[in-house]
Write a protein that holds these residues in place. Structure first.
Motif, PDB file in Angstrom:
ATOM      1  N   LEU A 133       0.824  -1.210   0.000  1.00 40.03           N
ATOM      2  CA  LEU A 133       0.000   0.000   0.000  1.00 40.03           C
ATOM      3  C   LEU A 133       0.860   1.262   0.000  1.00 40.03           C
ATOM      4  N   GLY A 134       1.973   1.241   0.680  1.00 39.72           N
ATOM      5  CA  GLY A 134       2.867   2.394   0.678  1.00 39.72           C
ATOM      6  C   GLY A 134       3.407   2.702  -0.706  1.00 39.72           C
TER       7      GLY A 134
ATOM      8  N   SER B 140       1.389   9.757  -5.681  1.00 40.65           N
ATOM      9  CA  SER B 140       1.877  11.106  -5.382  1.00 40.65           C
ATOM     10  C   SER B 140       2.537  11.782  -6.576  1.00 40.65           C
ATOM     11  N   VAL B 141       2.700  11.090  -7.667  1.00 39.87           N
ATOM     12  CA  VAL B 141       3.307  11.698  -8.848  1.00 39.87           C
ATOM     13  C   VAL B 141       2.451  12.860  -9.354  1.00 39.87           C
ATOM     14  N   LEU B 142       1.140  12.719  -9.296  1.00 40.55           N
ATOM     15  CA  LEU B 142       0.262  13.818  -9.718  1.00 40.55           C
ATOM     16  C   LEU B 142       0.397  15.032  -8.808  1.00 40.55           C
TER      17      LEU B 142
ATOM     18  N   ILE C 140       4.339  15.343   3.244  1.00 41.14           N
ATOM     19  CA  ILE C 140       4.997  14.960   4.495  1.00 41.14           C
ATOM     20  C   ILE C 140       4.070  14.092   5.339  1.00 41.14           C
ATOM     21  N   ALA C 141       2.796  14.474   5.418  1.00 41.02           N
ATOM     22  CA  ALA C 141       1.827  13.686   6.185  1.00 41.02           C
ATOM     23  C   ALA C 141       1.646  12.300   5.579  1.00 41.02           C
ATOM     24  N   LEU C 142       1.583  12.213   4.258  1.00 40.40           N
ATOM     25  CA  LEU C 142       1.444  10.911   3.601  1.00 40.40           C
ATOM     26  C   LEU C 142       2.697  10.057   3.781  1.00 40.40           C
ATOM     27  N   THR C 143       3.849  10.687   3.825  1.00 39.96           N
ATOM     28  CA  THR C 143       5.085   9.950   4.071  1.00 39.96           C
ATOM     29  C   THR C 143       5.092   9.338   5.458  1.00 39.96           C
TER      30      THR C 143
ATOM     31  N   PHE D  35       3.938   3.973   8.738  1.00 38.09           N
ATOM     32  CA  PHE D  35       3.226   3.186   9.740  1.00 38.09           C
ATOM     33  C   PHE D  35       2.235   2.189   9.144  1.00 38.09           C
ATOM     34  N   ILE D  36       2.135   2.121   7.827  1.00 36.76           N
ATOM     35  CA  ILE D  36       1.212   1.152   7.217  1.00 36.76           C
ATOM     36  C   ILE D  36       1.931  -0.146   6.993  1.00 36.76           C
TER      37      ILE D  36
END
Length: 90
Positions: A46-47, A54-56, A81-84, A89-90
């Motif tokens: 999933l990561g 995130s390319v878009l 940054i939040a998605l990173t 943690f996923i």
């Protein structure tokens, strides 16, 4: 600093990542979106899907800088940054 623009940029970053993930799953896999998310999560990928989605966001960041919306562009970077952190943690 205009907090409304920052939040709007954050939402743009999240939305473009979601759209990018949707496009990747529907066009490059044999799964539907929700089933693809569940299968990729069970496989531990999933990561990677979030990263490809995130390319878009890079395109949105470039457009916001081009039209002189620096605060919104900061919100997009904050979303990345939040998605990173979420991906760790996923």
């Amino acid at each position: 600093m205009n907090k409304k623009d920052l939040v709007f940029g954050f939402l743009i970053g999240l939305a473009t990542t979601l759209v990018g993930s949707y496009v990747f799953i529907t066009f490059f896999t044999d799964f539907k979106f929700i089933a693809g998310i569940q299968i990729m999560k069970s496989q531990g990928n999933l990561g990677k899907i979030i990263t490809l989605g995130s390319v878009l966001t890079l395109i949105a960041f470039g457009i916001l800088l081009k039209i002189n919306r620096e605060i919104m562009a900061r919100g997009v970077v904050l979303a990345i940054i939040a998605l990173t952190i979420l991906t760790l943690f996923i």
